[in-house]
Write an enzyme that holds these catalytic residues in place. Structure first.
Site, short mmCIF file in Angstrom:
data_model
loop_
_atom_site.label_atom_id
_atom_site.label_comp_id
_atom_site.label_asym_id
_atom_site.label_seq_id
_atom_site.Cartn_x
_atom_site.Cartn_y
_atom_site.Cartn_z
N GLU A 54 0.83 -1.20 0.00
CA GLU A 54 0.00 0.00 0.00
C GLU A 54 0.87 1.26 0.00
O GLU A 54 0.61 2.21 -0.75
CB GLU A 54 -0.93 0.01 1.22
CG GLU A 54 -1.90 -1.16 1.27
CD GLU A 54 -1.37 -2.35 2.07
OE1 GLU A 54 -2.18 -3.03 2.71
OE2 GLU A 54 -0.14 -2.58 2.04
N CYS A 86 -0.70 -0.07 7.74
CA CYS A 86 -1.14 0.39 6.42
C CYS A 86 -2.57 0.93 6.46
O CYS A 86 -2.93 1.81 5.67
CB CYS A 86 -1.05 -0.76 5.41
SG CYS A 86 0.66 -1.21 5.02
N ALA A 156 11.23 -36.40 -8.89
CA ALA A 156 11.42 -36.49 -10.34
C ALA A 156 11.49 -37.96 -10.70
O ALA A 156 12.26 -38.72 -10.11
CB ALA A 156 12.71 -35.77 -10.75
N SER A 170 20.75 -41.74 -10.80
CA SER A 170 19.57 -40.89 -10.89
C SER A 170 19.84 -39.54 -11.56
O SER A 170 18.92 -38.73 -11.70
CB SER A 170 19.00 -40.63 -9.48
OG SER A 170 19.96 -39.97 -8.67
N TRP A 172 20.84 -37.55 -14.93
CA TRP A 172 19.64 -36.83 -14.54
C TRP A 172 18.43 -37.45 -15.20
O TRP A 172 18.49 -37.77 -16.39
CB TRP A 172 19.75 -35.36 -14.92
CG TRP A 172 20.89 -34.67 -14.27
CD1 TRP A 172 22.10 -34.37 -14.83
CD2 TRP A 172 20.96 -34.20 -12.93
NE1 TRP A 172 22.91 -33.74 -13.93
CE2 TRP A 172 22.22 -33.62 -12.75
CE3 TRP A 172 20.07 -34.21 -11.84
CZ2 TRP A 172 22.63 -33.06 -11.54
CZ3 TRP A 172 20.47 -33.65 -10.65
CH2 TRP A 172 21.73 -33.08 -10.51
N ARG A 186 14.13 -23.87 -4.71
CA ARG A 186 15.07 -23.92 -3.59
C ARG A 186 15.38 -22.51 -3.08
O ARG A 186 15.48 -22.27 -1.88
CB ARG A 186 16.37 -24.61 -4.01
CG ARG A 186 16.28 -26.11 -4.18
CD ARG A 186 17.65 -26.68 -4.55
NE ARG A 186 17.62 -28.13 -4.71
CZ ARG A 186 18.69 -28.88 -4.97
NH1 ARG A 186 19.88 -28.28 -5.09
NH2 ARG A 186 18.59 -30.18 -5.11
#
Length: 368
Positions: A54, A86, A156, A170, A172, A186
């Site tokens: 504001e 505010c 993933a 793993s 990628w 992250r």
């Protein structure tokens, strides 16, 4: 009128989003000032400890704001914090109408801002895109009430549900666009948590590798301090801090060595099976000001977190690959459930593409 209100509130929400990662543990807030159908000022909460949305909107105003309408994505504060209230500023500026998306769950505010504005003779409208505002500030909405972090479980996997090959490889599974998105997340959250087995198998850094990004607190769940002393997460504490959550079963001499190296050791109660009590851990982290955590596994910790009821949101990246293998791990391991009726339900599920991968996002259904 409601169509116009929705239009301007949507713009205010888009402004608020710009504060992501810079205002925690405060909420992201956007504000737009409209007079005679024209936008004459706008602003958002840019940095913690600095001007609220504001105030920034008033500073940017191109003409007198008296009699104008201000659209605010969260109820204006009515208490003194790091900045003045505010609501007082809105009254001082002689705003004629205030449109609010969501009420603030903060006990210090909780409807008081609205009452103060109404007492000053200002028209107040609430609930315009309230759900969108609450989702935008889902971290704040939980933390301010429960003082426990909002937990995002991220995984993933391949198209056939594998997070690694049968040999454990793993890196990628997903493509570069998905990995960059994770690094952005992250940077936006205050903590990142993994189990010690993930540290032993993958030796990750658990940092945010984007330009200008912030590194989250690295939280390692390790009930007996099995973590290798040469692990990457134990290095460079000036770059990213590490906290190890353990139990009374931990080797005290090893704990002392870790503390000498600048690692924080947090001892929490153990469950009946001797593992770290994750609910107790969340309370302890909340007391330390950790309002959000990215849970990156592994599979055993993911199941334990779901079982403990600490997971709020799920993000699963699916890569267009088939891996196979009966012993290849899946995102959620542990003992698993016995009956389908015990499954953890995911609601408000959304799908999108991130580079070559698919991202599924949803919220864990909780009966509260």
């Amino acid at each position: 009128m409601q169509d116009k209100d929705t239009h301007f509130m949507q713009m205010a929400l888009e402004l608020a989003e710009k504060g992501r990662g810079a205002v925690a543990p405060n909420p992201m807030v956007g504000a737009i000032i409209v007079k005679d159908g024209r936008i004459i000022g706008s602003g958002y909460h840019e940095k913690i400890g600095e001007g609220h949305a504001e105030v920034n909107a008033f500073r940017s105003a191109t003409e007198d704001v008296a009699g104008a309408t201000i659209y605010v994505t969260l109820e204006p504060c009515s208490h003194f914090g790091k900045t003045p209230p505010c609501s007082d500023k809105i009254i001082e500026k002689k705003i004629g109408r205030v449109v609010i998306a969501a009420l603030d769950p903060n006990p210090l505010v909780s409807g008081r801002g609205v009452k103060k504005l109404q007492a000053a003779g200002i028209e107040v409208v609430t609930g315009i895109l309230a759900e969108e505002s609450s989702r935008l500030n889902e971290i704040f909405m939980k933390y301010i009430v429960k003082k426990e972090p909002f937990v995002v479980m991220k995984a993933a996997m391949s198209l056939d549900g594998k997070i690694a090959t049968r040999t454990g490889e793993s890196q990628w599974i997903t493509g570069p666009a998905a990995r960059e998105r994770v690094h952005q997340l992250r940077s936006a959250l205050t903590g990142i948590m993994v189990g010690v087995q993930t540290v032993i198998m993958d030796d990750p850094q658990l940092t945010s590798r984007i330009p200008g990004g912030k590194n989250p607190l690295r939280i390692i769940v390790d009930s007996t301090l099995r973590i290798p002393l040469e692990a990457k997460v134990l290095q460079d504490q000036d770059v990213a801090k590490t906290l190890i959550a353990t139990t009374e079963r931990a080797d005290r001499s090893k704990a002392a060595r870790l503390e000498e190296a600048g690692i924080e050791i947090l001892s929490v109660p153990a469950n009946d099976d001797g593992r770290t009590d994750l609910k107790a851990l969340m309370r302890a982290l909340g007391e330390r000001g950790i309002d959000s955590i990215l849970l990156e596994g592994g599979a055993t910790l993911n199941f334990a977190a779901l079982q403990a009821g600490i997971v709020d949101k799920v993000q699963v990246y699916i890569a267009p690959k088939l891996i196979g293998g009966e012993t290849a791990k899946t995102p959620v391991g542990g003992d698993g459930i016995e009956k389908l009726s015990q499954a953890f339900s995911v609601i408000e599920l959304k799908a999108s593409t991130v580079g070559e991968d698919i991202l599924l996002e949803g919220y864990i259904s909780k009966n509260e």
